[in-house]
Design a protein around this motif. Structure first.
Motif, PDB file in Angstrom:
ATOM      1  N   SER A 143       0.813  -1.219   0.000  1.00  0.00           N
ATOM      2  CA  SER A 143       0.000   0.000   0.000  1.00  0.00           C
ATOM      3  C   SER A 143       0.846   1.270   0.000  1.00  0.00           C
ATOM      4  CB  SER A 143      -0.915   0.005   1.233  1.00  0.00           C
ATOM      5  OG  SER A 143      -0.147   0.127   2.422  1.00  0.00           O
ATOM      6  N   GLY A 144       2.152   1.125   0.216  1.00  0.00           N
ATOM      7  CA  GLY A 144       3.017   2.294   0.293  1.00  0.00           C
ATOM      8  C   GLY A 144       3.127   2.879   1.686  1.00  0.00           C
ATOM      9  N   ARG A 145       2.443   2.275   2.640  1.00  0.00           N
ATOM     10  CA  ARG A 145       2.520   2.760   4.022  1.00  0.00           C
ATOM     11  C   ARG A 145       3.928   2.573   4.560  1.00  0.00           C
ATOM     12  NH1 ARG A 145       1.336   6.231   7.857  1.00  0.00           N
ATOM     13  NH2 ARG A 145      -0.019   5.531   9.547  1.00  0.00           N
ATOM     14  N   PHE A 146       4.561   1.450   4.193  1.00  0.00           N
ATOM     15  CA  PHE A 146       5.947   1.194   4.556  1.00  0.00           C
ATOM     16  C   PHE A 146       6.807   1.283   3.298  1.00  0.00           C
ATOM     17  CE2 PHE A 146       3.949  -1.909   7.801  1.00  0.00           C
ATOM     18  CZ  PHE A 146       3.711  -0.875   8.702  1.00  0.00           C
ATOM     19  N   THR A 147       7.992   1.798   3.441  1.00  0.00           N
ATOM     20  CA  THR A 147       8.862   1.975   2.268  1.00  0.00           C
ATOM     21  C   THR A 147      10.036   1.008   2.251  1.00  0.00           C
ATOM     22  OG1 THR A 147      10.180   3.667   3.422  1.00  0.00           O
ATOM     23  CG2 THR A 147       8.281   4.425   2.133  1.00  0.00           C
ATOM     24  N   CYS A 148      10.089   0.078   3.206  1.00  0.00           N
ATOM     25  CA  CYS A 148      11.179  -0.910   3.212  1.00  0.00           C
ATOM     26  C   CYS A 148      11.011  -1.839   2.013  1.00  0.00           C
ATOM     27  CB  CYS A 148      11.183  -1.704   4.520  1.00  0.00           C
ATOM     28  SG  CYS A 148       9.598  -2.443   4.938  1.00  0.00           S
ATOM     29  N   ALA A 149      12.100  -2.495   1.635  1.00  0.00           N
ATOM     30  CA  ALA A 149      12.097  -3.269   0.389  1.00  0.00           C
ATOM     31  C   ALA A 149      11.413  -4.620   0.512  1.00  0.00           C
ATOM     32  CB  ALA A 149      13.533  -3.461  -0.093  1.00  0.00           C
ATOM     33  N   GLY A 150      11.655  -5.338   1.603  1.00  0.00           N
ATOM     34  CA  GLY A 150      11.139  -6.698   1.702  1.00  0.00           C
ATOM     35  C   GLY A 150      10.517  -6.996   3.046  1.00  0.00           C
ATOM     36  N   ALA A 151       9.391  -7.719   3.031  1.00  0.00           N
ATOM     37  CA  ALA A 151       8.672  -8.020   4.269  1.00  0.00           C
ATOM     38  C   ALA A 151       9.440  -9.003   5.145  1.00  0.00           C
ATOM     39  CB  ALA A 151       7.285  -8.567   3.943  1.00  0.00           C
ATOM     40  N   THR A 152      10.140  -9.945   4.544  1.00  0.00           N
ATOM     41  CA  THR A 152      10.847 -10.956   5.337  1.00  0.00           C
ATOM     42  C   THR A 152      11.976 -10.346   6.154  1.00  0.00           C
ATOM     43  OG1 THR A 152      10.293 -12.696   3.748  1.00  0.00           O
ATOM     44  CG2 THR A 152      12.130 -13.121   5.241  1.00  0.00           C
ATOM     45  N   THR A 153      12.784  -9.498   5.522  1.00  0.00           N
ATOM     46  CA  THR A 153      13.857  -8.845   6.269  1.00  0.00           C
ATOM     47  C   THR A 153      13.289  -7.849   7.279  1.00  0.00           C
ATOM     48  OG1 THR A 153      14.094  -7.299   4.418  1.00  0.00           O
ATOM     49  CG2 THR A 153      15.643  -9.135   4.523  1.00  0.00           C
ATOM     50  N   ALA A 154      12.196  -7.196   6.922  1.00  0.00           N
ATOM     51  CA  ALA A 154      11.547  -6.285   7.868  1.00  0.00           C
ATOM     52  C   ALA A 154      11.054  -7.053   9.089  1.00  0.00           C
ATOM     53  CB  ALA A 154      10.392  -5.557   7.201  1.00  0.00           C
ATOM     54  N   LEU A 155      10.561  -8.275   8.863  1.00  0.00           N
ATOM     55  CA  LEU A 155      10.089  -9.094   9.973  1.00  0.00           C
ATOM     56  C   LEU A 155      11.233  -9.427  10.932  1.00  0.00           C
ATOM     57  CD1 LEU A 155       7.832 -10.695  11.344  1.00  0.00           C
ATOM     58  CD2 LEU A 155       8.375 -12.620   9.830  1.00  0.00           C
ATOM     59  N   SER A 156      12.420  -9.668  10.393  1.00  0.00           N
ATOM     60  CA  SER A 156      13.578  -9.927  11.256  1.00  0.00           C
ATOM     61  C   SER A 156      13.845  -8.741  12.167  1.00  0.00           C
ATOM     62  CB  SER A 156      14.827 -10.204  10.407  1.00  0.00           C
ATOM     63  OG  SER A 156      14.724 -11.438   9.729  1.00  0.00           O
ATOM     64  N   ALA A 157      13.796  -7.533  11.601  1.00  0.00           N
ATOM     65  CA  ALA A 157      14.062  -6.333  12.392  1.00  0.00           C
ATOM     66  C   ALA A 157      12.953  -6.084  13.411  1.00  0.00           C
ATOM     67  CB  ALA A 157      14.217  -5.130  11.467  1.00  0.00           C
TER      68      ALA A 157
END
Length: 211
Positions: A143-157
């Motif tokens: 949706s563009g709410r988050f600008t990070c590249a990937g959900a999997t790496t974001a989940l790690s953080a």
């Protein structure tokens, strides 16, 4: 605790009750001491079931303790899910997850202790809060709410930060858990690309009560 489809007959009901009693016993041991060396006899006695019943449900203590962790993680995810129904903003969902988790140190201490000791290895699990968080991150990115590249790496953080919050909340009960959770959630949202003012506002919205 999490439940599956209701057993169809008396035998299946009793079998399910025995299995859940063993899982509950293992969960209590994990939460109290984290010691998985307890004997099967000790586990069975604590569950108030016969020693021989253990092997009708589990091949080993390792399998039982794995099931206990999965059960706790799934209950944790369900507790959060029940409180965030009706929230559509992915940023608010992430923030609410942090803030409700901090409050669970008081309302669900057993779950939080298991999460602290076992959660890091399950950040990318297919049970518990992980798949729910991954879903929200994917929606936020799409949706563009988050600008990070990937959900999997974001989940790690996000997951690693949540584990740190749990450890902090249990180690420092004197700290204001709501404040700590809101501050960490704000940092996480900014890391995901939410503007600073927006991240601050989202992490201070009213929360539902935990029971």
């Amino acid at each position: 605790m999490p439940t599956s489809a209701p057993p169809k007959n008396r035998f299946e009901r009793r079998r399910a009750e025995t299995r859940q009693a063993l899982v509950r016993s293992a969960r209590q041991i994990l939460a109290e001491t984290g010691d998985t060396s307890a004997s099967i006899q000790t586990i069975a006695e604590r569950a108030d079931v016969g020693f021989g019943s253990f092997y009708n449900h589990f091949e080993s203590k390792t399998e039982l303790f794995d099931a206990a962790v999965s059960d706790a993680l799934e209950e944790f995810g369900q507790v959060i899910d029940e409180r965030v129904q009706g929230i559509d903003d992915p940023a608010e969902l992430v923030a609410a997850g942090f803030r409700l988790t901090a409050r669970m140190a008081d309302s669900h201490p057993e779950l939080l202790r298991i999460l602290r000791d076992r959660g890091l290895a399950h950040i990318h699990s297919d049970r518990g809060l992980a798949p729910r968080a991954l879903r929200d991150l994917e929606i936020g990115i799409a949706s563009g709410r988050f600008t990070c590249a990937g959900a999997t790496t974001a989940l790690s953080a996000v997951g690693g930060t949540l584990m740190s919050l749990v450890a902090l909340r249990l180690a420092r009960p004197d700290l204001d858990g709501d404040v700590a959770a809101s501050e960490l959630a704000e940092m996480v949202l900014r890391m995901l690309g939410v503007p600073a003012d927006d991240a601050h506002e989202v992490t201070r919205r009213p929360l539902p009560e935990l029971t």
